[in-house]
Design a protein around this motif. Structure first.
Motif, PDB file in Angstrom:
ATOM      1  N   ILE A 226       6.450 -40.216  10.964  1.00 12.15           N
ATOM      2  CA  ILE A 226       6.838 -38.841  11.128  1.00 12.15           C
ATOM      3  C   ILE A 226       7.603 -38.468   9.579  1.00 12.15           C
ATOM      4  CG2 ILE A 226       8.396 -37.297  12.380  1.00 12.15           C
ATOM      5  CD1 ILE A 226       8.482 -39.432  14.282  1.00 12.15           C
ATOM      6  N   HIS A 227       7.089 -37.450   9.004  1.00 15.21           N
ATOM      7  CA  HIS A 227       7.613 -37.061   7.709  1.00 15.21           C
ATOM      8  C   HIS A 227       8.202 -35.549   7.969  1.00 15.21           C
ATOM      9  CE1 HIS A 227       6.805 -36.257   3.128  1.00 15.21           C
ATOM     10  NE2 HIS A 227       7.992 -35.997   3.577  1.00 15.21           N
ATOM     11  N   VAL A 228       9.414 -35.629   7.719  1.00 11.96           N
ATOM     12  CA  VAL A 228      10.049 -34.247   7.965  1.00 11.96           C
ATOM     13  C   VAL A 228      10.616 -33.673   6.620  1.00 11.96           C
ATOM     14  CG1 VAL A 228      10.566 -34.465  10.569  1.00 11.96           C
ATOM     15  CG2 VAL A 228      12.123 -35.226   8.859  1.00 11.96           C
ATOM     16  N   HIS A 229      10.559 -32.139   6.676  1.00  8.79           N
ATOM     17  CA  HIS A 229      11.150 -31.729   5.502  1.00  8.79           C
ATOM     18  C   HIS A 229      12.403 -30.656   5.879  1.00  8.79           C
ATOM     19  CE1 HIS A 229       7.740 -33.033   3.126  1.00  8.79           C
ATOM     20  NE2 HIS A 229       6.968 -32.718   3.928  1.00  8.79           N
ATOM     21  N   PRO A 230      13.171 -30.528   4.908  1.00  9.71           N
ATOM     22  CA  PRO A 230      14.383 -29.764   5.506  1.00  9.71           C
ATOM     23  C   PRO A 230      14.223 -28.423   5.841  1.00  9.71           C
ATOM     24  CG  PRO A 230      14.302 -29.961   2.877  1.00  9.71           C
ATOM     25  CD  PRO A 230      13.101 -30.766   3.539  1.00  9.71           C
ATOM     26  N   ILE A 231      15.231 -28.067   6.826  1.00  4.46           N
ATOM     27  CA  ILE A 231      15.273 -26.759   7.481  1.00  4.46           C
ATOM     28  C   ILE A 231      15.154 -25.495   6.593  1.00  4.46           C
ATOM     29  CG2 ILE A 231      16.373 -25.417   8.778  1.00  4.46           C
ATOM     30  CD1 ILE A 231      17.393 -28.196  10.392  1.00  4.46           C
ATOM     31  N   ASP A 232      16.340 -25.909   5.495  1.00  3.86           N
ATOM     32  CA  ASP A 232      16.347 -24.831   4.354  1.00  3.86           C
ATOM     33  C   ASP A 232      15.967 -25.477   2.943  1.00  3.86           C
ATOM     34  OD1 ASP A 232      17.158 -23.306   2.219  1.00  3.86           O
ATOM     35  OD2 ASP A 232      19.313 -23.577   2.479  1.00  3.86           O
ATOM     36  N   ALA A 233      14.655 -25.159   2.810  1.00  6.36           N
ATOM     37  CA  ALA A 233      13.561 -25.806   1.960  1.00  6.36           C
ATOM     38  C   ALA A 233      14.312 -25.759   0.468  1.00  6.36           C
ATOM     39  CB  ALA A 233      12.383 -24.848   1.774  1.00  6.36           C
ATOM     40  N   LYS A 234      15.012 -24.778   0.043  1.00  4.48           N
ATOM     41  CA  LYS A 234      15.817 -24.943  -1.351  1.00  4.48           C
ATOM     42  C   LYS A 234      17.108 -25.345  -1.245  1.00  4.48           C
ATOM     43  CE  LYS A 234      13.112 -20.588  -2.587  1.00  4.48           C
ATOM     44  NZ  LYS A 234      12.861 -20.327  -1.080  1.00  4.48           N
ATOM     45  N   GLY A 235      17.695 -25.055  -0.421  1.00  7.38           N
ATOM     46  CA  GLY A 235      19.433 -25.333  -0.248  1.00  7.38           C
ATOM     47  C   GLY A 235      19.648 -26.591  -1.204  1.00  7.38           C
ATOM     48  N   ALA A 236      20.631 -26.088  -2.329  1.00  9.58           N
ATOM     49  CA  ALA A 236      21.156 -27.528  -2.974  1.00  9.58           C
ATOM     50  C   ALA A 236      22.404 -27.710  -2.488  1.00  9.58           C
ATOM     51  CB  ALA A 236      21.145 -26.789  -4.729  1.00  9.58           C
ATOM     52  N   ASP A 237      22.515 -27.455  -1.060  1.00  9.55           N
ATOM     53  CA  ASP A 237      23.843 -27.884  -0.434  1.00  9.55           C
ATOM     54  C   ASP A 237      24.071 -29.389  -0.251  1.00  9.55           C
ATOM     55  OD1 ASP A 237      24.804 -28.589   2.349  1.00  9.55           O
ATOM     56  OD2 ASP A 237      22.911 -27.202   2.853  1.00  9.55           O
ATOM     57  N   SER A 238      25.204 -29.646  -0.104  1.00 10.60           N
ATOM     58  CA  SER A 238      25.426 -31.192   0.131  1.00 10.60           C
ATOM     59  C   SER A 238      25.177 -31.711   1.251  1.00 10.60           C
ATOM     60  CB  SER A 238      26.851 -31.283  -0.129  1.00 10.60           C
ATOM     61  OG  SER A 238      27.601 -30.742   0.652  1.00 10.60           O
ATOM     62  N   ALA A 239      24.717 -31.006   2.209  1.00 13.86           N
ATOM     63  CA  ALA A 239      24.367 -31.759   3.465  1.00 13.86           C
ATOM     64  C   ALA A 239      22.949 -31.163   4.132  1.00 13.86           C
ATOM     65  CB  ALA A 239      25.366 -31.261   4.472  1.00 13.86           C
ATOM     66  N   PRO A 240      21.823 -31.554   3.411  1.00 16.40           N
ATOM     67  CA  PRO A 240      20.340 -30.999   3.929  1.00 16.40           C
ATOM     68  C   PRO A 240      20.254 -31.518   5.391  1.00 16.40           C
ATOM     69  CG  PRO A 240      20.246 -32.433   1.972  1.00 16.40           C
ATOM     70  CD  PRO A 240      21.767 -32.505   2.198  1.00 16.40           C
ATOM     71  N   ALA A 241      19.793 -30.687   5.875  1.00 10.20           N
ATOM     72  CA  ALA A 241      19.483 -30.768   7.595  1.00 10.20           C
ATOM     73  C   ALA A 241      17.971 -30.791   7.821  1.00 10.20           C
ATOM     74  CB  ALA A 241      20.295 -29.702   8.415  1.00 10.20           C
ATOM     75  N   PHE A 242      17.388 -31.422   8.888  1.00 13.67           N
ATOM     76  CA  PHE A 242      16.023 -31.554   9.134  1.00 13.67           C
ATOM     77  C   PHE A 242      15.951 -31.536  10.525  1.00 13.67           C
ATOM     78  CE2 PHE A 242      17.214 -34.071   5.287  1.00 13.67           C
ATOM     79  CZ  PHE A 242      16.138 -33.784   4.404  1.00 13.67           C
ATOM     80  N   HIS A 243      14.835 -30.923  10.943  1.00 10.43           N
ATOM     81  CA  HIS A 243      14.372 -30.941  12.246  1.00 10.43           C
ATOM     82  C   HIS A 243      13.325 -32.126  12.605  1.00 10.43           C
ATOM     83  CE1 HIS A 243      15.365 -26.461  12.955  1.00 10.43           C
ATOM     84  NE2 HIS A 243      16.476 -27.033  13.316  1.00 10.43           N
ATOM     85  N   ALA A 244      13.795 -32.966  13.856  1.00 10.53           N
ATOM     86  CA  ALA A 244      12.861 -34.012  13.925  1.00 10.53           C
ATOM     87  C   ALA A 244      12.710 -34.265  15.483  1.00 10.53           C
ATOM     88  CB  ALA A 244      13.429 -35.379  13.068  1.00 10.53           C
ATOM     89  N   THR A 245      11.456 -34.660  15.907  1.00  6.41           N
ATOM     90  CA  THR A 245      11.488 -34.991  17.142  1.00  6.41           C
ATOM     91  C   THR A 245      10.927 -36.425  17.299  1.00  6.41           C
ATOM     92  OG1 THR A 245      10.663 -32.694  17.812  1.00  6.41           O
ATOM     93  CG2 THR A 245      10.393 -34.363  19.325  1.00  6.41           C
ATOM     94  N   PHE A 246      11.483 -37.258  18.079  1.00  6.10           N
ATOM     95  CA  PHE A 246      11.136 -38.690  18.087  1.00  6.10           C
ATOM     96  C   PHE A 246      10.323 -38.759  19.347  1.00  6.10           C
ATOM     97  CE2 PHE A 246      15.179 -38.848  16.008  1.00  6.10           C
ATOM     98  CZ  PHE A 246      15.035 -39.669  14.829  1.00  6.10           C
ATOM     99  N   PRO A 247       8.973 -39.314  19.304  1.00  4.16           N
ATOM    100  CA  PRO A 247       8.014 -38.834  20.360  1.00  4.16           C
ATOM    101  C   PRO A 247       8.304 -39.955  21.472  1.00  4.16           C
ATOM    102  CG  PRO A 247       7.135 -40.481  18.538  1.00  4.16           C
ATOM    103  CD  PRO A 247       8.564 -39.648  18.081  1.00  4.16           C
ATOM    104  N   ALA A 248       8.950 -40.952  21.417  1.00  7.30           N
ATOM    105  CA  ALA A 248       9.322 -41.898  22.645  1.00  7.30           C
ATOM    106  C   ALA A 248      10.615 -42.521  22.574  1.00  7.30           C
ATOM    107  CB  ALA A 248       8.138 -42.767  22.804  1.00  7.30           C
ATOM    108  N   PRO A 249      11.186 -43.214  23.631  1.00  5.59           N
ATOM    109  CA  PRO A 249      12.320 -43.892  23.540  1.00  5.59           C
ATOM    110  C   PRO A 249      12.085 -45.204  22.515  1.00  5.59           C
ATOM    111  CG  PRO A 249      11.981 -43.350  25.778  1.00  5.59           C
ATOM    112  CD  PRO A 249      10.589 -43.061  25.090  1.00  5.59           C
ATOM    113  N   GLY A 250      13.138 -45.805  22.094  1.00  3.76           N
ATOM    114  CA  GLY A 250      12.930 -47.055  21.269  1.00  3.76           C
ATOM    115  C   GLY A 250      13.951 -46.953  19.896  1.00  3.76           C
ATOM    116  N   ILE A 251      13.609 -48.054  19.190  1.00 10.56           N
ATOM    117  CA  ILE A 251      14.308 -47.961  18.017  1.00 10.56           C
ATOM    118  C   ILE A 251      13.338 -47.304  16.618  1.00 10.56           C
ATOM    119  CG2 ILE A 251      15.194 -49.489  16.292  1.00 10.56           C
ATOM    120  CD1 ILE A 251      16.044 -51.355  18.374  1.00 10.56           C
ATOM    121  N   TYR A 252      13.979 -46.644  15.977  1.00  9.37           N
ATOM    122  CA  TYR A 252      13.341 -45.991  14.515  1.00  9.37           C
ATOM    123  C   TYR A 252      14.279 -46.263  13.643  1.00  9.37           C
ATOM    124  CZ  TYR A 252      10.641 -43.190  18.006  1.00  9.37           C
ATOM    125  OH  TYR A 252       9.889 -42.959  18.946  1.00  9.37           O
ATOM    126  N   LYS A 253      13.362 -46.367  12.419  1.00  9.29           N
ATOM    127  CA  LYS A 253      14.120 -46.356  11.187  1.00  9.29           C
ATOM    128  C   LYS A 253      13.824 -44.903  10.357  1.00  9.29           C
ATOM    129  CE  LYS A 253      15.762 -49.478   7.411  1.00  9.29           C
ATOM    130  NZ  LYS A 253      15.544 -50.859   7.174  1.00  9.29           N
TER     131      LYS A 253
END
Ligand SMILES: [Cu+2]
Length: 275
Positions: A226-253
């Protein structure tokens, strides 16, 4: 186990091809990028793109140069030769060891005529996964994946969910927060980046590959990418945020990549996603 059998089969294929002194071309499976991809466009044919991989040497040795070549065949069977620029590059290549302890995000050069090439080295032996992400001109973005085998002993660090979500890069302290962590539900992953010396939010982040940051998520079995991009594409803010959906239970890196003072920052987390 079935999966191991498939890998052994691949190794035999590579070896037998080398025995006949033919180029080891490995056909990878391609899949449209997960729904998290901001620029995703589901278009006819994108799922029929077939990646082709070539390794030289065919059975790479750790810590020595390996040439990776990649090509893609379109639904018409012809080589794809026109690629759209995606985050400043024509092709993004993510290399991980099967145990996900090793991660590398690199950009093969386009040689023209549909062929991408990069020289790289792998730190240890065993199984790796390659994920090529690209966008044929006029089509949607595609991820083509491939399992490869190296000579030598594999590293197999167990993947244990992190007990702390604060990590140090040396110059930065990065804390990951999320609102929920349940399979199939969209979550908001936020990387709070602070300067290690001042402990103050790092307000001097720079765009990394044309965005505030990039996040790659791979499931513990190294099957889901899964490759996710920031919610605020430009934001030079110190806390970039991303929307992600994990498809199934389990361990993810999860790997977050950012840039500051002209250098890339990579931080990783191991998360347990529940039902
Ligand atoms: Cu890239």
């Amino acid at each position: 186990m079935k999966r191991n059998a498939a890998i052994v089969g691949l190794a035999v294929l590579v070896l037998s091809l080398s025995a006949c002194s033919r180029a080891a071309s490995i056909k990878g499976d391609s899949a449209p990028v997960s729904g998290n991809h901001e620029h995703e466009r589901h278009e006819m044919g994108s799922s029929e793109i077939q990646g082709m991989w070539r390794l030289n040497p065919e059975l790479p040795t750790p810590k020595s140069n390996t040439r990776i070549q990649f090509m893609a065949h379109g639904p018409d069977g012809k080589l794809v030769t026109e690629f759209a620029v995606m985050h400043e590059k024509l092709l993004h290549l993510i290399v991980v060891s099967k145990d996900l302890s090793y991660f590398n995000h690199i950009h093969p050069d386009y040689d023209g005529e549909g062929v991408f090439t990069i020289d790289t080295t792998f730190p240890f032996g065993g199984e790796y996964r390659l994920f090529a992400e690209f966008q044929p001109e006029g089509g949607g973005s595609v991820v083509s994946r491939q399992a490869i085998l190296l000579s030598g002993k594999a590293e197999s660090k167990p993947l244990i969910p992190d007990t702390t979500l604060t990590k140090s890069t040396g110059q930065e302290i990065v804390t990951l927060t999320y609102d929920r962590l349940a399979a199939g539900e969209e979550t908001n992953l936020t990387f709070h980046i602070a300067d290690a010396k001042t402990k103050k939010p790092a307000t001097d982040l720079e765009p990394y590959l044309g965005a505030a940051g990039h996040v790659v998520i791979i499931s513990g079995d190294s099957e889901q990418y899964i490759h996710v991009h920031p919610i605020d594409a430009k934001g030079a803010d110190s806390a970039p945020a991303f929307h992600a959906t994990f498809p199934a239970p389990g361990i993810y890196k999860v790997w977050g990549q950012f840039a500051r003072e002209g250098r890339p920052i990579t931080v990783s987390y191991t998360l347990q996603v529940r039902m």
